[in-house]
Scaffold this motif. Structure first.
Motif, PDB file in Angstrom:
ATOM      1  N   ASP A   1      52.668  44.612  46.113  1.00  0.00           N
ATOM      2  CA  ASP A   1      51.925  43.725  45.345  1.00  0.00           C
ATOM      3  C   ASP A   1      52.791  42.377  45.043  1.00  0.00           C
ATOM      4  O   ASP A   1      53.694  42.231  45.114  1.00  0.00           O
ATOM      5  CB  ASP A   1      52.201  44.497  43.641  1.00  0.00           C
ATOM      6  CG  ASP A   1      51.489  43.445  42.750  1.00  0.00           C
ATOM      7  OD1 ASP A   1      50.350  43.163  43.002  1.00  0.00           O
ATOM      8  OD2 ASP A   1      52.023  43.211  41.725  1.00  0.00           O
ATOM      9  N   GLY A   2      51.784  41.280  45.122  1.00  0.00           N
ATOM     10  CA  GLY A   2      52.512  39.854  45.186  1.00  0.00           C
ATOM     11  C   GLY A   2      52.604  39.462  46.524  1.00  0.00           C
ATOM     12  O   GLY A   2      52.850  38.151  46.937  1.00  0.00           O
TER      13      GLY A   2
ATOM     14  N   ALA B   1      43.716  38.469  44.467  1.00  0.00           N
ATOM     15  CA  ALA B   1      43.737  39.484  43.406  1.00  0.00           C
ATOM     16  C   ALA B   1      42.702  40.389  43.712  1.00  0.00           C
ATOM     17  O   ALA B   1      41.632  40.046  44.151  1.00  0.00           O
ATOM     18  CB  ALA B   1      43.454  39.023  41.892  1.00  0.00           C
TER      19      ALA B   1
ATOM     20  N   TYR C   1      48.475  30.589  41.400  1.00  0.00           N
ATOM     21  CA  TYR C   1      49.175  30.621  42.374  1.00  0.00           C
ATOM     22  C   TYR C   1      49.157  29.517  43.331  1.00  0.00           C
ATOM     23  O   TYR C   1      49.985  29.119  44.080  1.00  0.00           O
ATOM     24  CB  TYR C   1      48.932  31.886  43.179  1.00  0.00           C
ATOM     25  CG  TYR C   1      49.400  32.339  44.389  1.00  0.00           C
ATOM     26  CD1 TYR C   1      50.993  32.770  44.222  1.00  0.00           C
ATOM     27  CD2 TYR C   1      48.973  31.931  45.529  1.00  0.00           C
ATOM     28  CE1 TYR C   1      51.616  32.897  45.612  1.00  0.00           C
ATOM     29  CE2 TYR C   1      49.737  32.077  46.723  1.00  0.00           C
ATOM     30  CZ  TYR C   1      50.955  32.665  46.718  1.00  0.00           C
ATOM     31  OH  TYR C   1      51.819  32.649  47.906  1.00  0.00           O
TER      32      TYR C   1
ATOM     33  N   PHE D   1      47.307  40.753  44.885  1.00  0.00           N
ATOM     34  CA  PHE D   1      47.673  40.902  43.463  1.00  0.00           C
ATOM     35  C   PHE D   1      46.781  42.138  43.104  1.00  0.00           C
ATOM     36  O   PHE D   1      45.743  41.798  42.830  1.00  0.00           O
ATOM     37  CB  PHE D   1      47.763  39.540  42.588  1.00  0.00           C
ATOM     38  CG  PHE D   1      48.466  38.481  43.019  1.00  0.00           C
ATOM     39  CD1 PHE D   1      49.960  38.639  42.841  1.00  0.00           C
ATOM     40  CD2 PHE D   1      47.905  37.448  43.591  1.00  0.00           C
ATOM     41  CE1 PHE D   1      50.726  37.501  42.862  1.00  0.00           C
ATOM     42  CE2 PHE D   1      48.654  36.356  43.854  1.00  0.00           C
ATOM     43  CZ  PHE D   1      50.285  36.347  43.497  1.00  0.00           C
TER      44      PHE D   1
END
Length: 267
Positions: free
Chosen positions: A109-110, A98, A147, A114
């Motif tokens: 994103d992801g 992130a 995650y 993040f």
């Protein structure tokens, strides 16, 4: 032969073959006996575990949680290349960090990161949702806990590529983490690689070499030291190392309990 391939394919479809997630050498229980899945073996997957649903053959696969591993090393040791090669094997996943910095062109994103606002990131810190984090050039970077644990529960070995101080903080929080330090075979080879990258000035290279001297004491705090002399050998060695950790008694309690209970019928 063509017939064999067709037969294998039909079997894979018949039994609902799905992608293997567990480490090598895992076996499944069928009618009280442990064996590799014959269907997957005929398909050329004899070194992978059977992950078909239990109702399809009466088999119940043992759960297999992944291992959290951190790879660190001197700048120029080849960490990134080694990690990328490990990710070509389907039993590994790399943590997605992130960050509060803005996405660059093409970043998703992801997938790459993040992307979070500063307020969102600081809430993650306050709620202890990060395994580790740091601030660099005015932006936060960190490893989301949810995650990583999700991937571990799915059976993936999760690899973090982070610097030494951050690695030791993770080890303090999660003692089961495997710390792997990658080093070149010599100081001269390290400098040769830095020069060969062609991305830094002579002054910057000297600074990196000086920093490597300061980082040497960290090696004694890592669990494993692996020399990256030949890339293929280094990747294979780390792969074998991580697979062997699965066989440690701490990671085999379910098997120990199963064997113990099964043997009681002979008492």
């Amino acid at each position: 032969s063509t017939d064999k391939k067709d037969d294998t394919g039909s079997k894979r479809q018949q039994y609902g073959y799905r992608r293997h997630l567990w480490p090598q050498n895992q076996m499944y229980s069928y009618n009280g006996q442990w064996a590799y899945c014959s269907v997957c073996t005929s398909a050329g997957y004899n070194r992978k575990p059977c992950e078909r649903k239990s109702e399809q053959r009466g088999a119940e696969p043992m759960s297999k949680k992944g291992i959290l591993a951190i790879i660190s090393g001197f700048s120029g040791a080849g960490k990134g290349t080694v990690v990328n090669r490990l990710l070509e094997k389907e039993s590994y996943a790399v943590s997605i960090s992130a960050t509060t910095r803005k996405p660059r062109t093409g970043e998703v994103d992801g997938q790459n990161y993040f992307f979070r606002t500063k307020d969102e990131f600081e809430k993650m810190i306050a709620n202890e949702q990060l395994i580790e984090y740091a601030e660099y050039v005015g932006h936060y970077y960190g490893t989301p806990k949810d995650y990583v644990f999700k991937k571990l529960d799915e059976g993936f070995d999760v690899i973090l590529e982070i610097e030494m101080q951050g690695a030791l903080k993770v080890k303090e929080k999660f003692p089961e983490t495997a710390l792997i330090f990658i080093t070149p075979p010599s100081a001269d080879e390290l400098k040769k690689r830095l020069v060969g990258r062609g991305t830094e000035t002579a002054e910057q290279i000297e600074k990196r070499m000086s920093r490597a001297v300061d980082e040497c004491p960290y090696m004694n705090q890592y669990d494993y030291i692996v020399v990256n002399d030949d890339l293929d050998e280094c990747v294979d060695e780390i792969h074998r190392l991580l697979q062997s950790i699965h066989n440690a008694k701490e990671n085999q309690q379910e098997l120990i309990n199963m064997i113990t209970e099964d043997l009681k019928k002979y008492k």
